[in-house]
Design a protein around this motif. Structure first.
Motif, short mmCIF file in Angstrom:
data_model
loop_
_atom_site.label_atom_id
_atom_site.label_comp_id
_atom_site.label_asym_id
_atom_site.label_seq_id
_atom_site.Cartn_x
_atom_site.Cartn_y
_atom_site.Cartn_z
N PRO A 20 0.81 -1.23 0.00
CA PRO A 20 0.00 0.00 0.00
C PRO A 20 0.84 1.28 0.00
O PRO A 20 0.57 2.21 -0.78
N SER A 21 1.85 1.35 0.87
CA SER A 21 2.67 2.56 0.91
C SER A 21 3.49 2.72 -0.36
O SER A 21 3.65 3.84 -0.87
N ARG A 22 4.00 1.62 -0.92
CA ARG A 22 4.76 1.72 -2.16
C ARG A 22 3.87 2.13 -3.32
O ARG A 22 4.27 2.91 -4.19
N LEU A 27 2.21 6.20 -7.23
CA LEU A 27 1.12 7.01 -7.79
C LEU A 27 1.47 8.49 -7.76
O LEU A 27 1.23 9.22 -8.74
N ILE A 28 2.04 8.96 -6.66
CA ILE A 28 2.43 10.37 -6.58
C ILE A 28 3.52 10.67 -7.61
O ILE A 28 3.48 11.71 -8.30
N ASP A 29 4.50 9.77 -7.74
CA ASP A 29 5.56 9.99 -8.73
C ASP A 29 5.00 10.01 -10.14
O ASP A 29 5.42 10.83 -10.98
N LEU A 30 4.05 9.12 -10.46
CA LEU A 30 3.47 9.08 -11.80
C LEU A 30 2.67 10.34 -12.10
O LEU A 30 2.70 10.86 -13.23
N SER A 83 12.50 9.70 -3.94
CA SER A 83 11.76 10.47 -4.93
C SER A 83 10.71 11.32 -4.21
O SER A 83 10.58 11.27 -2.98
N LEU A 84 9.93 12.07 -5.00
CA LEU A 84 8.91 12.93 -4.37
C LEU A 84 7.85 12.09 -3.67
O LEU A 84 7.42 12.41 -2.56
N GLY A 85 7.41 11.02 -4.32
CA GLY A 85 6.40 10.17 -3.68
C GLY A 85 6.92 9.47 -2.45
O GLY A 85 6.24 9.39 -1.42
N LYS A 86 8.16 8.95 -2.52
CA LYS A 86 8.74 8.28 -1.35
C LYS A 86 9.00 9.27 -0.23
O LYS A 86 8.88 8.94 0.96
N LEU A 87 9.38 10.50 -0.57
CA LEU A 87 9.58 11.51 0.46
C LEU A 87 8.27 11.86 1.16
O LEU A 87 8.24 12.08 2.38
N VAL A 148 12.58 0.69 2.10
CA VAL A 148 12.37 0.59 3.54
C VAL A 148 11.62 1.80 4.03
O VAL A 148 11.55 2.85 3.37
N ARG A 149 11.06 1.64 5.21
CA ARG A 149 10.35 2.73 5.87
C ARG A 149 11.34 3.53 6.71
O ARG A 149 12.14 2.98 7.45
#
Length: 336
Positions: A20-22, A27-30, A83-87, A148-149
């Motif tokens: 879910p988090s990934r 989705l945010i990066d796309l 990335s922006l989504g991971k951040l 990783v988280r």
């Protein structure tokens, strides 16, 4: 929890990110990449209106590769896996050993991500993440990376109890090169939790770990040392070697050499490592030393001369100070 062991016998606790988090981060990066791609495409169409169809197709393919493929690769390389989504979600891409990723890791992840995320709408990536024990997609498997988280609750860190002082430097001659990292991790986990275990279970576990460690070092564990203290002393020796290798080859300890240290006691509780069996011997007062028996050097006892001067006056009167050869008499006589 995925635990890795460094050279200092320190376990790195990595919490793999789940699907879910990934998926939210992707989705945010796309969304960001598609917005940038649309803006670049509109600008290219306006600038290349006078070109033929082949040139416009070539520019659109170049924009696709530059924005949707090269953009994520450049962002992950420069930000070391954020990335922006991971951040926004609190994730990071790291290597399998816990270190930061490089350009080759981001290139492999981005190249395979075109197939398993863009071309298949993320179906392949979701299936691979669900099948993997650590939630890795195909790009992570081929690149040797792990997501990783970073935002995890802070808990109490494991404290490695120090060995008894009389064991310091005793195992400096052990060969620790053949001890595997899995055994170091097991020893560390036992030392941090040995006070929470049942005494009998903890003692049996310590004996088993000590025998495994002795089998890899080629030297049997000493019988006069509790197994828990033996494990703590060997772990401390390994950490000292790593510190000397990193900061200098000279000895850092202060005091006599290990060969000059007196042997420690074999029974009793030493530094929190109980030794089941006989308790420590009780202290008994020493009988008075009669006059005429030589005392220890430099220790004043009643009626025993120290450095040629009597510390007590006998019934016959004050005794004269008899200086040793080569030393002048001080002339001091104890008062009556």
């Amino acid at each position: 929890m995925s635990e890795l062991v460094t050279g200092e016998a320190v376990a790195l606790e990595l919490r793999p990110a789940r699907l879910p988090s990934r998926a939210l981060a992707v989705l945010i990066d796309l969304i960001v990449a598609v917005v940038v791609y649309i803006a670049v495409t509109v600008a290219l169409v306006a600038a290349s209106a006078s070109l033929d169809d082949a040139a416009q197709v070539a520019l659109s393919i170049a924009a696709f590769l530059l924005v949707l493929v090269g953009g994520p690769i450049a962002v992950e390389t420069l930000s070391h896996g954020r990335s922006l989504g991971k951040l926004a979600v609190g994730l990071r891409v790291v290597r399998d050993d816990g270190g930061p990723i490089r350009f080759r890791h981001a290139l492999v992840r981005g190249a395979i991500g075109v197939i398993e995320i863009l071309m298949t709408f993320g179906v392949v990536a979701c299936i691979a993440s669900l099948v993997s024990a650590r939630g890795r997609r195909l790009g992570d498997v081929f690149a040797g990376t792990l997501v990783v988280r970073e935002r995890i609750p802070v808990g109490p860190s494991g404290f490695l109890p120090p060995p008894p002082p009389w064991l310091a430097g005793r195992f400096s001659a052990l060969d620790l090169s053949a001890v595997p990292d899995v055994l170091w991790l097991a020893i560390r986990q036992y030392l941090t939790r040995m006070h929470q275990l049942d005494p009998q279970v903890g003692w049996a576990m310590a004996e088993r770990l000590a025998s495994d460690l002795a089998a890899h070092t080629g030297t049997p564990a000493p019988q006069d040392v509790p197994p828990g203290a033996y494990l703590a002393a060997v772990v401390q020796e390994r950490q000292a070697r790593e510190a000397r290798r990193a900061y200098g080859s000279g000895r850092t300890e202060i005091g006599p050499s290990p060969a000059a240290r007196p042997p420690g006691p074999a029974v009793g509780a030493q530094g929190g490592y109980p030794y089941p069996g006989a308790p420590a011997a009780p202290w008994a007062p020493q009988p008075p030393v009669p006059y005429g028996v030589e005392a220890a050097p430099g220790v004043a006892r009643p009626g025993v001369p120290v450095d040629g001067v009597s510390s007590e006056k006998s019934s016959e009167g004050p005794r004269p100070a008899v200086p040793p050869e080569g030393r002048p008499a001080s002339g001091f006589v104890p008062p009556a």
